[in-house]
Design a protein around this motif. Sequence first.
Motif, PDB file in Angstrom:
ATOM      1  N   LEU A  38       0.827  -1.204   0.000  1.00  0.00           N
ATOM      2  CA  LEU A  38       0.000   0.000   0.000  1.00  0.00           C
ATOM      3  C   LEU A  38       0.863   1.256   0.000  1.00  0.00           C
ATOM      4  O   LEU A  38       1.943   1.297   0.603  1.00  0.00           O
ATOM      5  N   LYS A  39       0.347   2.292  -0.674  1.00  0.00           N
ATOM      6  CA  LYS A  39       1.083   3.552  -0.806  1.00  0.00           C
ATOM      7  C   LYS A  39       0.226   4.707  -0.301  1.00  0.00           C
ATOM      8  O   LYS A  39      -1.011   4.650  -0.363  1.00  0.00           O
TER       9      LYS A  39
ATOM     10  N   GLU B  89      -3.620   6.011  -1.541  1.00  0.00           N
ATOM     11  CA  GLU B  89      -4.421   4.997  -2.218  1.00  0.00           C
ATOM     12  C   GLU B  89      -5.765   4.799  -1.521  1.00  0.00           C
ATOM     13  O   GLU B  89      -5.922   5.083  -0.333  1.00  0.00           O
TER      14      GLU B  89
ATOM     15  N   VAL C 174      -8.477   1.884  -0.550  1.00  0.00           N
ATOM     16  CA  VAL C 174      -8.458   0.448  -0.276  1.00  0.00           C
ATOM     17  C   VAL C 174      -9.860  -0.009   0.112  1.00  0.00           C
ATOM     18  O   VAL C 174     -10.557   0.674   0.867  1.00  0.00           O
TER      19      VAL C 174
ATOM     20  N   VAL D  56      -1.959   4.217   3.985  1.00  0.00           N
ATOM     21  CA  VAL D  56      -2.391   5.135   2.923  1.00  0.00           C
ATOM     22  C   VAL D  56      -2.421   6.582   3.408  1.00  0.00           C
ATOM     23  O   VAL D  56      -2.452   7.508   2.587  1.00  0.00           O
TER      24      VAL D  56
ATOM     25  N   GLY E  37      -5.323   9.211   1.820  1.00  0.00           N
ATOM     26  CA  GLY E  37      -5.887   7.968   1.323  1.00  0.00           C
ATOM     27  C   GLY E  37      -7.200   7.669   2.019  1.00  0.00           C
ATOM     28  O   GLY E  37      -7.673   8.432   2.871  1.00  0.00           O
TER      29      GLY E  37
ATOM     30  N   ASP F 143      -7.866   1.476  -5.508  1.00  0.00           N
ATOM     31  CA  ASP F 143      -6.555   1.081  -6.030  1.00  0.00           C
ATOM     32  C   ASP F 143      -6.230  -0.352  -5.632  1.00  0.00           C
ATOM     33  O   ASP F 143      -5.536  -1.072  -6.366  1.00  0.00           O
ATOM     34  N   VAL F 144      -6.726  -0.769  -4.472  1.00  0.00           N
ATOM     35  CA  VAL F 144      -6.401  -2.084  -3.925  1.00  0.00           C
ATOM     36  C   VAL F 144      -7.630  -2.677  -3.239  1.00  0.00           C
ATOM     37  O   VAL F 144      -8.350  -1.968  -2.527  1.00  0.00           O
TER      38      VAL F 144
ATOM     39  N   GLY G 219      -5.661  -1.383 -10.933  1.00  0.00           N
ATOM     40  CA  GLY G 219      -5.764  -1.738  -9.523  1.00  0.00           C
ATOM     41  C   GLY G 219      -5.450  -3.204  -9.283  1.00  0.00           C
ATOM     42  O   GLY G 219      -5.372  -4.012 -10.205  1.00  0.00           O
TER      43      GLY G 219
END
Length: 265
Positions: free
Chosen positions: A78-79, A82, A84, A102, A106, A151-152, A180
């Motif tokens: 994870l960044k 992002e 989630v 995140v 995020g 994104d995830v 993603g």
Amino acid sequence: MDEQAVKEMVRARYGGIAEAAGEAACCGPATSCGGDLAPGTPTDKSRQMGYSNAEVAAVPEGANLGLGCGNPQAIAALKPGEIVIDLGSGAGFDCFLAAQQVGPIGRVIGVDMTHEMLKKARENAAKVGARNVEFRLGELEHLPVADNTADVVISNCVIVLVPDKSQVFREAFRALKPGGRIAISDVLNTTPIPADLKADTALLCGCMAGAASVEQISRWLREAGFVEIQITPKPESGEMVAAWAPGRGIEDYVISANVEARKPG
């Protein structure tokens, strides 16, 4: 047993766990994903699944129920910034860990079908003032999120509980942005499960009897549209799985694994 009956059993089982009321559980005293009969505290169980001491200590009290079969955080990469989605977010353990990764720009969306788990997760979020986490009521086959949101997508030992797993992967694909990815810890079937074990409601609720094979999961992911599919069984998980249903021999038929894939960009 029909799909709706399985869902209601699972809903009752995990609602009961959230309320810490064993008598409310549908499947008797036997099992949940993580194992009611497995020795150790939730912290011990989470360490066995692969979480670090720092991760276990980083979430609000009551968020870690010791449920799961792995650590999706370890493969999600994870960044900051992002978005989630956590499929089957329970009391929020993985959501709170993801929220820290995140960061404030995020966002993390936890989805769970049990009112009791949602209540507990929202209470846990309030304890720590988590502003980048929200919890939504919904089934994994019909996610309460818009197309191209995340994104995830992460999940920890929950898809195994869903009768229509192919629909879960289609929904994950829909909810992901182009490019993603999914990062999932779950239980897979390695050898055909005997009929008596497969029909056991305790093992169904316990993330074992409903396990699918690597070949099935790979096919469902491909049919949903995913690419770069990687399924990594974890042979070392046998001892952990055995503790979920002592003396049943279920470790001869199922194993935990990491499941990764990407939506084409």
